[in-house]
Design a protein around this motif. Structure first.
Motif, short mmCIF file in Angstrom:
data_model
loop_
_atom_site.label_atom_id
_atom_site.label_comp_id
_atom_site.label_asym_id
_atom_site.label_seq_id
_atom_site.Cartn_x
_atom_site.Cartn_y
_atom_site.Cartn_z
N ALA A 111 -0.12 42.77 -26.23
CA ALA A 111 0.24 42.99 -26.97
C ALA A 111 -1.46 43.60 -27.45
O ALA A 111 -2.49 42.82 -27.41
CB ALA A 111 0.37 42.05 -27.87
N ASN B 116 -3.77 44.39 -30.59
CA ASN B 116 -3.89 44.63 -31.97
C ASN B 116 -5.07 44.64 -32.62
O ASN B 116 -6.15 44.33 -31.86
CB ASN B 116 -4.05 43.08 -32.65
CG ASN B 116 -2.63 42.74 -31.96
OD1 ASN B 116 -1.42 42.90 -32.22
ND2 ASN B 116 -2.85 41.64 -30.92
N TYR B 117 -4.91 45.59 -33.29
CA TYR B 117 -6.65 46.26 -33.27
C TYR B 117 -6.30 46.12 -35.40
O TYR B 117 -5.46 46.21 -36.25
CB TYR B 117 -6.41 48.04 -33.34
CG TYR B 117 -5.55 49.12 -33.92
CD1 TYR B 117 -5.75 49.57 -35.15
CD2 TYR B 117 -4.10 48.79 -33.05
CE1 TYR B 117 -4.88 50.51 -35.79
CE2 TYR B 117 -3.37 49.93 -33.67
CZ TYR B 117 -3.12 50.43 -35.11
OH TYR B 117 -2.35 50.57 -35.62
N SER C 102 -0.78 47.08 -34.14
CA SER C 102 -0.58 47.22 -32.98
C SER C 102 0.29 48.14 -31.90
O SER C 102 1.70 48.15 -32.33
CB SER C 102 0.05 45.10 -32.83
OG SER C 102 1.35 45.82 -33.56
N SER D 160 2.18 47.21 -27.68
CA SER D 160 2.64 46.43 -26.47
C SER D 160 1.93 47.45 -25.16
O SER D 160 3.04 48.73 -25.56
CB SER D 160 3.13 45.63 -26.44
OG SER D 160 4.64 46.26 -26.70
N PRO E 271 -1.28 37.50 -34.98
CA PRO E 271 -1.95 38.40 -35.46
C PRO E 271 -1.08 38.60 -36.96
O PRO E 271 -0.46 38.26 -37.42
CB PRO E 271 -1.53 39.89 -35.29
CG PRO E 271 -0.23 39.32 -34.26
CD PRO E 271 -0.31 38.28 -33.58
#
Length: 167
Positions: A100, A102-103, A116, A118, A136
């Motif tokens: 994954a 995540n930002y 996010s 994946s 997250p």
């Protein structure tokens, strides 16, 4: 038309205009592309992951992590923002499964945007993970409708109060 009806009509029109006008206020950065692509299957891990947005990003306070199927961090270093692209380096990946990305970034208009995606590693690598990652946190922001409904209720209450005071 009675004053109460006129006031309620104005309140209704104000609420409708506020709801229809909120689309422009929500026009902040949107992710347009990701590398690797969402849900892609890779036999070897990439050296970096990146997300491209529809507008410039502020370089401060950007965050980007990659969490593997083992719950460990596989991202390495701090995120780098270049224009509308945020990216982070990766350690050589390890176990097969879903990774994954995540930002959390700040768009040019100051709004924080997070999300996010994946990708899947199909062949095990020999890399060693970083520390265990916490799940997250989603940041969707506050919905607007409760504030609009509250404003409409205040206007209606004021209209009723004014009408009673006159009569």
């Amino acid at each position: 038309m009675t004053p109460l009806r006129r006031l309620l009509s104005v309140a209704f029109i104000t609420v409708v205009m506020a709801i229809n006008g909120t689309a422009m206020a929500w026009a902040h950065a949107v992710r347009e592309a990701a590398d690797p692509a969402p849900d892609s299957a890779l036999s070897t891990g990439p050296a970096r992951v990146s997300a491209t947005f529809n507008e410039q990003l502020q370089p401060t306070f950007a965050a980007m992590t990659v969490v593997g199927p083992d719950g460990n961090l596989w991202s390495d270093g701090t995120p780098r923002v270049q224009g509308s692209v945020v990216s982070v380096g990766l350690r050589p990946l390890g176990p097969t499964g879903s990774y994954a990305v995540n930002y959390r970034v700040t768009s040019a208009d100051g709004h924080v945007v997070s999300g996010s995606w994946s990708f899947i590693l199909t062949a095990a690598g020999t890399g060693a993970p970083g520390p265990s990652a916490a799940p997250p946190v989603s940041d969707r922001g506050l919905p607007v409708w409760p504030f609009v409904a509250g404003a409409a209720a205040l206007i209606a209450a004021g209209a009723v109060w004014a009408q009673r005071r006159r009569g």
